[in-house]
Design a protein around this motif. Structure first.
Motif, PDB file in Angstrom:
ATOM      1  N   GLU A 377       0.809  -1.226   0.000  1.00 53.97           N
ATOM      2  CA  GLU A 377       0.000   0.000   0.000  1.00 53.97           C
ATOM      3  C   GLU A 377       0.843   1.277   0.000  1.00 53.97           C
ATOM      4  N   VAL A 378       2.116   1.170   0.332  1.00 55.97           N
ATOM      5  CA  VAL A 378       2.997   2.347   0.272  1.00 55.97           C
ATOM      6  C   VAL A 378       2.977   2.956  -1.125  1.00 55.97           C
ATOM      7  N   TYR A 379       2.756   2.115  -2.131  1.00 53.33           N
ATOM      8  CA  TYR A 379       2.822   2.561  -3.525  1.00 53.33           C
ATOM      9  C   TYR A 379       1.450   2.915  -4.100  1.00 53.33           C
ATOM     10  N   SER A 380       0.422   2.974  -3.260  1.00 51.76           N
ATOM     11  CA  SER A 380      -0.936   3.243  -3.733  1.00 51.76           C
ATOM     12  C   SER A 380      -1.424   4.618  -3.292  1.00 51.76           C
ATOM     13  N   LYS A 381      -2.301   5.200  -4.087  1.00 52.53           N
ATOM     14  CA  LYS A 381      -2.947   6.467  -3.733  1.00 52.53           C
ATOM     15  C   LYS A 381      -4.396   6.255  -3.301  1.00 52.53           C
ATOM     16  N   HIS A 382      -4.778   5.012  -3.066  1.00 54.21           N
ATOM     17  CA  HIS A 382      -6.151   4.718  -2.644  1.00 54.21           C
ATOM     18  C   HIS A 382      -6.433   5.396  -1.303  1.00 54.21           C
ATOM     19  N   PRO A 383      -7.669   5.890  -1.091  1.00 54.13           N
ATOM     20  CA  PRO A 383      -8.002   6.591   0.159  1.00 54.13           C
ATOM     21  C   PRO A 383      -7.699   5.810   1.437  1.00 54.13           C
ATOM     22  N   LEU A 384      -7.726   4.443   1.373  1.00 50.63           N
ATOM     23  CA  LEU A 384      -7.491   3.641   2.578  1.00 50.63           C
ATOM     24  C   LEU A 384      -6.022   3.281   2.787  1.00 50.63           C
ATOM     25  N   SER A 385      -5.185   3.592   1.810  1.00 52.11           N
ATOM     26  CA  SER A 385      -3.778   3.193   1.891  1.00 52.11           C
ATOM     27  C   SER A 385      -3.078   3.799   3.094  1.00 52.11           C
ATOM     28  N   SER A 386      -3.307   5.084   3.322  1.00 51.86           N
ATOM     29  CA  SER A 386      -2.612   5.767   4.416  1.00 51.86           C
ATOM     30  C   SER A 386      -2.965   5.157   5.773  1.00 51.86           C
ATOM     31  N   ALA A 387      -4.222   4.700   5.935  1.00 50.87           N
ATOM     32  CA  ALA A 387      -4.633   4.090   7.201  1.00 50.87           C
ATOM     33  C   ALA A 387      -3.893   2.779   7.436  1.00 50.87           C
ATOM     34  N   ILE A 388      -3.684   2.002   6.372  1.00 52.42           N
ATOM     35  CA  ILE A 388      -2.971   0.724   6.501  1.00 52.42           C
ATOM     36  C   ILE A 388      -1.502   0.965   6.844  1.00 52.42           C
ATOM     37  N   VAL A 389      -0.874   1.890   6.131  1.00 55.30           N
ATOM     38  CA  VAL A 389       0.541   2.197   6.373  1.00 55.30           C
ATOM     39  C   VAL A 389       0.728   2.755   7.785  1.00 55.30           C
ATOM     40  N   LYS A 390      -0.192   3.604   8.218  1.00 56.28           N
ATOM     41  CA  LYS A 390      -0.109   4.180   9.562  1.00 56.28           C
ATOM     42  C   LYS A 390      -0.208   3.091  10.631  1.00 56.28           C
ATOM     43  N   ALA A 391      -1.106   2.120  10.432  1.00 58.54           N
ATOM     44  CA  ALA A 391      -1.260   1.023  11.391  1.00 58.54           C
ATOM     45  C   ALA A 391       0.016   0.188  11.468  1.00 58.54           C
ATOM     46  N   ALA A 392       0.666  -0.029  10.329  1.00 58.08           N
ATOM     47  CA  ALA A 392       1.916  -0.799  10.316  1.00 58.08           C
ATOM     48  C   ALA A 392       3.021  -0.064  11.063  1.00 58.08           C
ATOM     49  N   LYS A 393       3.104   1.254  10.867  1.00 56.73           N
ATOM     50  CA  LYS A 393       4.121   2.040  11.566  1.00 56.73           C
ATOM     51  C   LYS A 393       3.863   2.039  13.071  1.00 56.73           C
ATOM     52  N   LYS A 394       2.583   2.101  13.449  1.00 58.68           N
ATOM     53  CA  LYS A 394       2.227   2.091  14.864  1.00 58.68           C
ATOM     54  C   LYS A 394       2.638   0.781  15.522  1.00 58.68           C
ATOM     55  N   SER A 395       2.582  -0.312  14.743  1.00 55.40           N
ATOM     56  CA  SER A 395       2.981  -1.625  15.259  1.00 55.40           C
ATOM     57  C   SER A 395       4.469  -1.884  15.071  1.00 55.40           C
ATOM     58  N   ALA A 396       5.191  -0.877  14.558  1.00 60.41           N
ATOM     59  CA  ALA A 396       6.653  -0.969  14.352  1.00 60.41           C
ATOM     60  C   ALA A 396       7.025  -2.140  13.443  1.00 60.41           C
ATOM     61  N   LEU A 397       6.220  -2.368  12.393  1.00 56.62           N
ATOM     62  CA  LEU A 397       6.504  -3.453  11.462  1.00 56.62           C
ATOM     63  C   LEU A 397       7.477  -3.000  10.387  1.00 56.62           C
ATOM     64  N   THR A 398       8.313  -3.903   9.937  1.00 57.61           N
ATOM     65  CA  THR A 398       9.278  -3.604   8.878  1.00 57.61           C
ATOM     66  C   THR A 398       8.616  -3.814   7.529  1.00 57.61           C
ATOM     67  N   LEU A 399       8.722  -2.817   6.652  1.00 56.64           N
ATOM     68  CA  LEU A 399       8.139  -2.931   5.313  1.00 56.64           C
ATOM     69  C   LEU A 399       9.062  -3.747   4.428  1.00 56.64           C
ATOM     70  N   LEU A 400       8.455  -4.581   3.571  1.00 54.46           N
ATOM     71  CA  LEU A 400       9.198  -5.528   2.743  1.00 54.46           C
ATOM     72  C   LEU A 400       9.313  -5.025   1.315  1.00 54.46           C
TER      73      LEU A 400
END
Length: 648
Positions: A377-400
């Motif tokens: 989702e980092v590469y998407s402009k979909h309205p829900l993308s930012s919410a998914i990326v934000k949740a991953a950062k909040k959980s301190a997940l490493t992006l692949l």
């Protein structure tokens, strides 16, 4: 909307009188105290005689003395005082005994006592107050101009592979129109070509950017996203959604509630009392000088100066707290409102999607799913993308790492993450291809959702809600005990499930959903008939309701139309600032009453002494000035910020 000619001419005359008064007083002070001149006395003498052929009927002489330095003040009293006295006499015949009426009597008294400076100052105070009042009304009626300015006047019509710019009024039903990136949609229509996302939040209350593909409906006034859309016009510009909101605004402007000012309320009691004391003093003593002395000390400067100074000081304090007061009268009234009405999106919520749940099939953990889809989702402009990326950062997940990214309209987002084929799509699209998988999906709930496939196999359902403000619940719960609100309502254009979900989260019992601007307006009008109302909103669809409420508070700077409709604007969209506004209003009223009532009480004592003959008119004027100084000094306290302006 055009102002009535009478109202416009009256407003202009008040502006001219205010400027003339200020200029005349300034010239007088310069002549007397800077250049120390103008003390020469000039005498105007007029001999009159009236006689018939038989006898002499009347013979007399009129003598009037004036100094050169007083000519600017005489100009103020003649050119400014006379028109104001005329307006006040009209009020008198209408039975309006306000504080400004007593000021009119004071002007006459000052002239009779040759106190031209005092009379000119009263003229300045009267005209200046009227100018401030008309300014608030003018700003309120500029809403319609802001609405009209926001709407595009040009539409791009496609005709025989050519693009022609036409006026929106020339658009007919069935026309093919092109909406460029970030343009405002000119009419209601249906998408024929293209894929984009549109911001409809200010029109509908829907908090998310809405995806638009072939067949989607678009609304006039919505803001297009990053891609061009080709649409078919389904309605004329005059019949489209945005034009209907303008019609509702016209209606709401006609019915804006009127606020009775604090000075008028106190003046209605003070003026008859002052006149009664003056008349009694004259009748009991037979000395007209006592009548004049009482009126001089009764000049209502604590009302005419003390209250406006308190209001201006409070406006200054509010501005420093990022609260813009557009209608000063609300500071006097906000503490008496008993019904609070809230819009949902952008008011009690942030107006952005938040990932609230990941329901997996069991083959993967929530953390594994989130890491995979956030990387994509980092590469998407979909309205829900930012919410998914934000949740991953909040959980301190490493992006692949991701390869082979594709995002096709109606199919969703695809890509290969760590050797796994990941697809994020809609429930409808997924079931169209794999209807047998229905049993594996969780039941539909409120909010938005998307389906995650890993290697073409169902892996998880993501659920989203409009993110609730962190302070919404505590703010709502303190309104009744701390600010005496008897009813709290949630009125939104959003869907039933979303509105009820928020109401449960923040503790609101009176809930209205799927409300358009017309419905919001009628609801606010009905509530305002029963009790004074405060309406809080941030969208264009809130503008009519903001205007119809006793007090309208707009959130943020997202729309100049909403801001113009409101009586106050909270610049940074914070509920804490709304609470501060309540406290600033209560504090302003308290300090204004101290200045006004305290000043009037001292004036009444002075009037009694003047009526008994212990104070001459000159001594009464000096005494009144001392009272005014104390009233104004107390009023200036309103600009000094207290230790705390909030209690939640």
């Amino acid at each position: 909307m055009t102002k009535p000619p009478q109202s416009t001419s009256k407003s202009k005359s008040e502006n001219i009188i205010a400027v003339l008064s200020l200029l005349g007083i300034s010239v007088f002070l310069l002549i007397h105290y800077v250049f120390d001149s103008g003390h020469e006395i000039y005498t105007l003498s007029l001999h009159t005689s009236l006689a018939s052929a038989l006898a002499n009927v009347y013979e007399g002489q009129f003598i009037y003395q004036i100094s050169l330095g007083e000519l600017p003040l005489m100009s103020v009293l003649i050119l400014g005082g006379v028109p104001l006295l005329y307006q006040l006499s009209v009020k008198l015949f209408e039975g309006n005994f306000g504080a400004d009426l007593l000021a009119g009597i004071s002007i006459v008294t000052a002239v009779l006592l040759d106190e031209y400076l005092a009379g000119s100052l009263v003229v300045l105070m009267l005209s200046g107050g009227a100018v401030l009042e008309s300014y608030a009304v003018k700003k309120a009626s500029s809403v319609l101009e802001a609405l009209a300015n926001r709407m595009p006047s040009i539409a791009h019509r496609k005709s025989n592979d050519k693009l022609i710019d036409i006026g929106t009024e020339q658009v007919i039903i069935g026309d093919t129109l092109l909406i460029l990136p970030h343009e405002i949609c000119p009419v209601d229509g249906t998408v024929l070509e293209g894929s984009s996302a549109m911001d409809e939040s200010y029109l509908t209350g829907e908090p998310y950017m809405m995806s638009k593909i072939c067949g989607s409906q678009v609304l006039s006034g919505a803001i297009n996203g990053d891609s061009a859309l080709t649409i078919r016009a389904d309605k004329l510009a005059v019949d489209s959604r945005y034009a209907k909101i303008m019609e509702v605004m016209h209606s709401s402007e006609q019915h804006r509630p009127k606020l009775r000012r604090l000075g008028d309320q106190l003046g209605a009691l003070y003026t008859p009392l002052a006149v009664a004391i003056a008349v009694l003093a004259w009748m009991a003593s037979g000395d007209v000088i006592r009548f004049l002395a009482v009126l001089v000390i009764a000049t209502p400067c604590p009302l005419l100066i003390g209250i406006p100074v308190t209001i201006i000081s409070s406006i200054s304090l509010a501005a420093r707290r990022e609260i813009i007061i557009k209608n000063p009268a609300i500071l006097e009234t906000i503490g008496t409102c008993r019904t609070a009405i809230f819009d949902k999106t952008g008011t009690l919520t942030y107006g952005r999607p938040s990932l609230t749940a990941i329901k997996t099939s069991g083959a993967y953990t929530e953390q594994q799913v989130l890491s995979l889809i956030a990387s994509l989702e980092v590469y998407s402009k979909h309205p829900l993308s930012s919410a998914i990326v934000k949740a991953a950062k909040k959980s301190a997940l490493t992006l692949l790492s991701v390869v082979n990214i594709k995002e096709l309209p109606g199919e969703g987002l695809k890509g290969t993450v760590e050797g796994k084929l990941i697809q994020i799509t809609s429930r409808k699209n997924f079931l169209a291809k794999q209807p047998e998988a229905l049993a594996a999906l969780p039941s539909l709930s409120g909010g938005l959702e998307c389906i995650v496939l890993i290697n073409d196999t169902y892996a998880a359902t993501l659920q989203f809600r409009d993110e609730v403000r962190s302070d919404s619940s505590s703010f709502i719960s303190h309104l009744q005990p701390n600010h005496l609100f008897e009813k709290v309502m949630l009125v939104s254009g959003d869907r039933e499930s979303e509105v009820h979900f928020l109401a449960e989260q923040v503790g609101i019992k009176h809930v209205y959903f799927s409300q358009g601007p017309e419905q919001k307006l009628e609801l606010v009008r009905a509530e305002t008939k029963n009790a004074k109302t405060v309406f809080l909103g941030d969208g264009i669809n809130d503008a009519p309701a903001l205007t119809a409420a006793t007090i309208g508070i707009a959130f943020g700077q997202n729309s100049d139309i909403t801001g113009e409709s409101a009586d106050a604007v909270i610049m940074n969209s914070s509920l804490l600032k709304v609470d501060e506004l309540f406290h600033i209003g209560a504090r302003m009223r308290s300090i204004a009453l101290q200045s006004a009532v305290g000043g009037m009480a001292l004036s009444v004592i002075g009037m009694v002494f003047a009526g008994l003959g212990y104070l001459s008119p000159v001594a009464g004027a000096v005494t009144q000035e001392v009272i005014d100084v104390f009233a104004v000094l107390n009023a200036l306290r309103a600009a000094i910020p207290p230790k705390s302006l909030s209690d939640f």
